[in-house]
Design a protein around this motif. Sequence first.
Motif, PDB file in Angstrom:
ATOM      1  N   THR A  92      -0.084  32.964 -30.560  1.00 56.38           N
ATOM      2  CA  THR A  92      -0.083  33.251 -29.202  1.00 56.38           C
ATOM      3  C   THR A  92       1.103  34.022 -28.815  1.00 56.38           C
ATOM      4  O   THR A  92       1.235  34.934 -28.222  1.00 56.38           O
ATOM      5  CB  THR A  92      -0.389  32.189 -28.257  1.00 56.38           C
ATOM      6  N   MET A  93       2.404  33.274 -29.226  1.00 62.09           N
ATOM      7  CA  MET A  93       3.446  34.296 -28.866  1.00 62.09           C
ATOM      8  C   MET A  93       4.014  35.281 -29.460  1.00 62.09           C
ATOM      9  O   MET A  93       4.616  36.324 -29.069  1.00 62.09           O
ATOM     10  CB  MET A  93       4.775  32.973 -28.999  1.00 62.09           C
ATOM     11  N   THR A  94       3.399  35.089 -30.547  1.00 55.57           N
ATOM     12  CA  THR A  94       3.524  36.473 -31.564  1.00 55.57           C
ATOM     13  C   THR A  94       2.931  37.606 -30.725  1.00 55.57           C
ATOM     14  O   THR A  94       3.273  38.802 -30.699  1.00 55.57           O
ATOM     15  CB  THR A  94       3.183  36.040 -32.977  1.00 55.57           C
ATOM     16  N   ALA A  95       1.508  37.320 -30.350  1.00 57.62           N
ATOM     17  CA  ALA A  95       1.008  38.151 -29.874  1.00 57.62           C
ATOM     18  C   ALA A  95       1.394  38.808 -28.514  1.00 57.62           C
ATOM     19  O   ALA A  95       1.448  39.933 -27.988  1.00 57.62           O
ATOM     20  CB  ALA A  95      -0.711  37.712 -29.548  1.00 57.62           C
ATOM     21  N   PHE A  96       1.878  37.921 -27.500  1.00 60.22           N
ATOM     22  CA  PHE A  96       2.646  38.053 -26.319  1.00 60.22           C
ATOM     23  C   PHE A  96       3.860  38.816 -26.402  1.00 60.22           C
ATOM     24  O   PHE A  96       3.962  39.755 -25.740  1.00 60.22           O
ATOM     25  CB  PHE A  96       2.936  36.738 -25.904  1.00 60.22           C
ATOM     26  N   LEU A  97       4.409  38.640 -27.587  1.00 60.32           N
ATOM     27  CA  LEU A  97       5.748  39.587 -27.826  1.00 60.32           C
ATOM     28  C   LEU A  97       5.205  40.887 -28.062  1.00 60.32           C
ATOM     29  O   LEU A  97       5.982  41.829 -27.669  1.00 60.32           O
ATOM     30  CB  LEU A  97       6.568  38.980 -29.077  1.00 60.32           C
TER      31      LEU A  97
END
Length: 229
Positions: A92-97
């Motif tokens: 999720t945080m990789t996609a957000f980044l």
Amino acid sequence: MASPEFRKNGVTETALSNTKETLVFFDLETTGLEKDCDIVQLSAVSGEKIFKYILPSKSMSAGATNITGIQVMGGILYLRGEPQITYSLQDTMTAFLKFLQSLDRPLLVGHNIWKFDGPIILRAWEELSMKDQFAGCVTGFLDTLWLAKEVIPRTEVSRYRQSDLMQSLLQKSYEADNVIEDVKSLQELYSFLKFTPQQKQKIPGEQLLEAEDREPLGAQEQTVSDLAA
């Protein structure tokens, strides 16, 4: 590169001088209000949107389930009884980044994020060793709660909660426990209020504390649930 020092109640110095910021309105749902609670939903809007369910490692508190409608049973996340597709916090945080990196100097905007969402998402970045990556592309944080208190007289609103501001100023209500509706309504509220750069500069620029230096969020539960008692 943007400063890694996110600022309390406002933005970093680079954000204040940046007239071409890209506003990204975001919101989190969590397993509770504790300092170490898990993120279970992340929503962000800036032209397009990101909306992810995250399977938490911790159990949902009864209060959080009552507010969000989210339950976790047998390793499956349910929203009001319907199973949902979930992602890991890392994914999720990789996609957000990647989403933020696609934008021109994004500024993260939320309501009451200094007290809750900001410390929670910062801790997640630290745990994933992604803090420097986010700091390298994000201009800073902007808390609309503090801006609203700066520009809206107390006599004009019942409280400074986002839902109360929407009702008092725009005569609109929304599903406050729906993170998509929450960020869309915040985007609308921000546009309506038309904050000026001068008003933003009045907001104090204290540094967002490192995770180990912050007081436990549990001690701020009353502030989280009742922003303007």
